[in-house]
Design an enzyme around this catalytic site. Sequence first.
Site, PDB file in Angstrom:
ATOM      1  N   CYS A 122       0.806  -1.218   0.000  1.00 49.07           N
ATOM      2  CA  CYS A 122       0.000   0.000   0.000  1.00 49.07           C
ATOM      3  C   CYS A 122       0.839   1.268   0.000  1.00 49.07           C
ATOM      4  O   CYS A 122       0.305   2.362  -0.175  1.00 49.07           O
ATOM      5  CB  CYS A 122      -0.934  -0.006   1.203  1.00 49.07           C
ATOM      6  SG  CYS A 122      -1.983  -1.485   1.283  1.00 49.07           S
ATOM      7  N   HIS A 256      -3.433   6.749   2.379  1.00 49.02           N
ATOM      8  CA  HIS A 256      -3.846   5.461   1.823  1.00 49.02           C
ATOM      9  C   HIS A 256      -5.259   5.149   2.288  1.00 49.02           C
ATOM     10  O   HIS A 256      -5.589   5.304   3.468  1.00 49.02           O
ATOM     11  CB  HIS A 256      -2.867   4.379   2.289  1.00 49.02           C
ATOM     12  CG  HIS A 256      -3.368   2.989   2.098  1.00 49.02           C
ATOM     13  ND1 HIS A 256      -3.919   2.549   0.917  1.00 49.02           N
ATOM     14  CD2 HIS A 256      -3.423   1.926   2.960  1.00 49.02           C
ATOM     15  CE1 HIS A 256      -4.285   1.281   1.052  1.00 49.02           C
ATOM     16  NE2 HIS A 256      -4.001   0.895   2.267  1.00 49.02           N
ATOM     17  N   ASN A 287     -10.341  -0.688  -0.276  1.00 48.57           N
ATOM     18  CA  ASN A 287      -8.885  -0.624  -0.162  1.00 48.57           C
ATOM     19  C   ASN A 287      -8.283  -1.215  -1.437  1.00 48.57           C
ATOM     20  O   ASN A 287      -8.358  -2.415  -1.665  1.00 48.57           O
ATOM     21  CB  ASN A 287      -8.438  -1.410   1.064  1.00 48.57           C
ATOM     22  CG  ASN A 287      -6.933  -1.398   1.280  1.00 48.57           C
ATOM     23  OD1 ASN A 287      -6.162  -1.102   0.373  1.00 48.57           O
ATOM     24  ND2 ASN A 287      -6.503  -1.756   2.480  1.00 48.57           N
TER      25      ASN A 287
END
Length: 331
Positions: A122, A256, A287
């Site tokens: 990420c 993020h 996500n």
Amino acid sequence: MSKIRPSKGAPYARIMGVGGYRPVRVVPNEVILETIDSSDEWIRSRSGIATRHWASPEETVAAMSIEASGKAIADAGISADQIGGVIVSTVSHFKQTPAVATEIADKLGTGKAAAFDISAGCAGFGYGLTLAKGMIVEGSAEYVLVIGVERLSDLTDLNDRATAFLFGDGAGAVVVGPADEPAIGPTIWGSEGDKSETIKQTVPWNEYDSSGKFPAITQEGQAVFRWAVFEMAKVAQQALDAAGISPDDLDVFIPHQANMRIIDSMVKTLKLPDHVTVARDVETTGNTSAASIPLAMERLLATGQAKSGDTALVIGFGAGLVYAATVVTLP
């Protein structure tokens, strides 16, 4: 005395254009609830996620990247053959070699651009952005394409109550080019490998046949939450300090898109003023790991919530555990 001629790159680098691609299929929480014992209210309260996008067989890592990249190149006002480097961050391209970046570079028409993949979870977009900045300042490329792309639906265990609702698919891309003034600040990045077991693939690919279990992403939710909220807020503050600005100087915060509770907690810990626009793309995109920051950036600019020239703090963090934070001027 060295006989090597000094590099002739640009004095600085900047993000010139941004593009995103979200798969056509929108998956609401009701679909996730078909395989786990939970509720829409629980998923929303724990993650803030209402929907996510899942890719079709045709929406491959390469195909989504090409769509996002085409938009970024057009937004930057350049042609594909001017791009000297293509950096792709992904953990869901299943071929170990060749790098998917080479296929993307070829199909975009970049000619013989340097092309390679990175695996930084990420935080991958921040890693790629830092490498692109270095290439431009060093002089090895005039324009570099940085792509974050994932098909995390391929790595999701739909029976895992802790993660089944989290992940989505998509691609985000930016073109990085030369600048006459600072527009990408110093990067604060690093890793904490002693915590690598908190987010991981369940089994390695070479054990897949014997185990009978398809590799999926799993995580220790509470441990990741605590680390992200407390440790990453410190990293974000270090990035502000390195850029020489305070929270009051910020216009936009693009963390993020892991979890709405993490985002809200970081905003509180950093004491961001009310005027700072905060990306909360996770609600409808889920996500998307390396794709989440450029996708969120693209949506903020497209909807007018952010504008060209705004000062934004971006920070990615995830499996490894790895992280990267910097301050940028939005294209």
